[in-house]
Design an enzyme around this catalytic site. Structure first.
Site, PDB file in Angstrom:
ATOM      1  CG  HIS A 129      -1.325   1.381   1.820  1.00  0.00           C
ATOM      2  ND1 HIS A 129      -1.017   2.055   2.684  1.00  0.00           N
ATOM      3  CD2 HIS A 129      -2.604   2.031   1.103  1.00  0.00           C
ATOM      4  CE1 HIS A 129      -1.560   3.288   2.769  1.00  0.00           C
ATOM      5  NE2 HIS A 129      -2.469   3.265   1.870  1.00  0.00           N
ATOM      6  CG  ASN A 153      -2.476   7.932   0.712  1.00  0.00           C
ATOM      7  OD1 ASN A 153      -2.354   8.791   1.528  1.00  0.00           O
ATOM      8  ND2 ASN A 153      -3.515   7.990  -0.200  1.00  0.00           N
ATOM      9  N   GLY A 184     -18.595  11.303   0.758  1.00  0.00           N
ATOM     10  CA  GLY A 184     -19.511  11.057  -0.332  1.00  0.00           C
ATOM     11  C   GLY A 184     -18.778  10.624  -1.574  1.00  0.00           C
ATOM     12  N   GLY A 185     -17.479  10.258  -1.196  1.00  0.00           N
ATOM     13  CA  GLY A 185     -16.571   9.716  -2.406  1.00  0.00           C
ATOM     14  C   GLY A 185     -17.151   8.653  -3.098  1.00  0.00           C
TER      15      GLY A 185
END
Length: 290
Positions: free
Chosen positions: A104, A106, A248-249
């Protein structure tokens, strides 16, 4: 605060990582551009059923909103009600071969009014541990952030990627940082650029060493079991997942990080002396690898 420069770097980083992963796998990523009604959008890059990657997702997003969600204001109550903007690149790679670890990475930037901060990191989640791989990954992470910051960011990663309800690390760690806004914008942005650019050198050599290792159903079954821990962490603790869902992605992009094949067993323990047991005894614990 040059958000345009950050946007351009993140888009270029997504493209360069996807190109490197396509060279490793031999398959092509699909591109799925999307927009968000509240403001902004992004591009999801996805590969499923590849020669190497069972699922690989590399997301770019730049979204805006009128009011920060609870996951972002819990530690910053003074920002409640402010308009905000968030952008970043997030990836999770799930190889089919259990001897190749999940990884991962980010890098992200948030802005709310005149307040801003960066965050990011990378961490490795092996199913079968190899000290050579662990040392390489952590040494590259140290190169990405420098000797002075590495101990702090490594400890932060060990503490963050920890399943409290299991009393168990998710993997063997790496680096993690959040709320980075000192000493100035350009210095913080430079650190984030370095983390993003060091990802491929941290991961690709491990893939190349392990991708041809033979495996069977025993290894695949253990991989599916350990992937259950990955799912638990992402759905219970991960701040990025919570922020994405609360703001609200796009659900498909947010949950792209979950593995395609996963399993849970009741109160299972590895047999003493097996490679599966060695993962727990030798790798799933904080350790100074470099």
């Amino acid at each position: 605060m040059n958000l345009a420069a950050v946007h351009d770097f993140f888009l270029g980083l997504q493209a360069s990582i996807v190109a490197a992963l396509e060279r490793l796998d031999g398959g092509a990523f699909r591109a799925d551009a999307w927009t968000r009604a509240e403001g902004g959008g992004g591009v999801s890059r996805l590969l499923e059923g590849g020669k190497l990657f069972e699922r690989a997702g590399v997301n770019f997003s730049r979204v805006q909103g009128a009011s920060l969600p609870p996951s972002a204001t819990a530690a910053r109550p003074q920002l409640a009600g402010r308009a905000w903007e968030a952008m970043g690149v997030s990836l999770v790679l799930h190889p089919e071969n259990p001897y190749v670890p999940t990884v991962h990475m980010n890098v992200r930037c948030f802005a709310a009014g005149d307040a801003w901060w960066f965050g990011g990191g990378m961490d490795l989640t092996p199913y079968y541990g190899f000290e050579e791989d662990a040392r390489h990954f952590h040494a590259t992470c140290r190169s990405a952030v420098g000797d002075a910051l590495h101990p702090k960011f490594k400890r932060w990663c060990d503490e963050y990627f920890y399943l409290k309800h299991r009393q168990e690390p998710r993997g063997l760690g790496g680096i993690f940082f959040d709320d980075l806004n000192e000493p100035d914008f350009e210095s913080c942005f430079a650190l984030v650029r370095s983390v993003g650019e060091y990802f491929v050198p941290a991961y690709a050599p491990i893939v190349e060493r392990r991708c041809a290792t033979p495996f069977g159903e025993r290894e695949r079954d253990f991989q599916a079991y350990r992937r259950g821990r990955y799912v638990e962490f992402n759905l219970v603790y991960d701040r990025g997942t919570l922020f994405g869902l609360q703001s609200g992605g796009r659900t498909e992009a947010i949950l792209m990080s979950l593995p395609p094949r996963v399993a849970w067993r009741y109160d299972w323990r590895p047999q003493v002396g097996t490679p599966e047991a060695r993962l727990y005894s030798d790798f799933l614990k904080p350790r100074d690898w470099v």
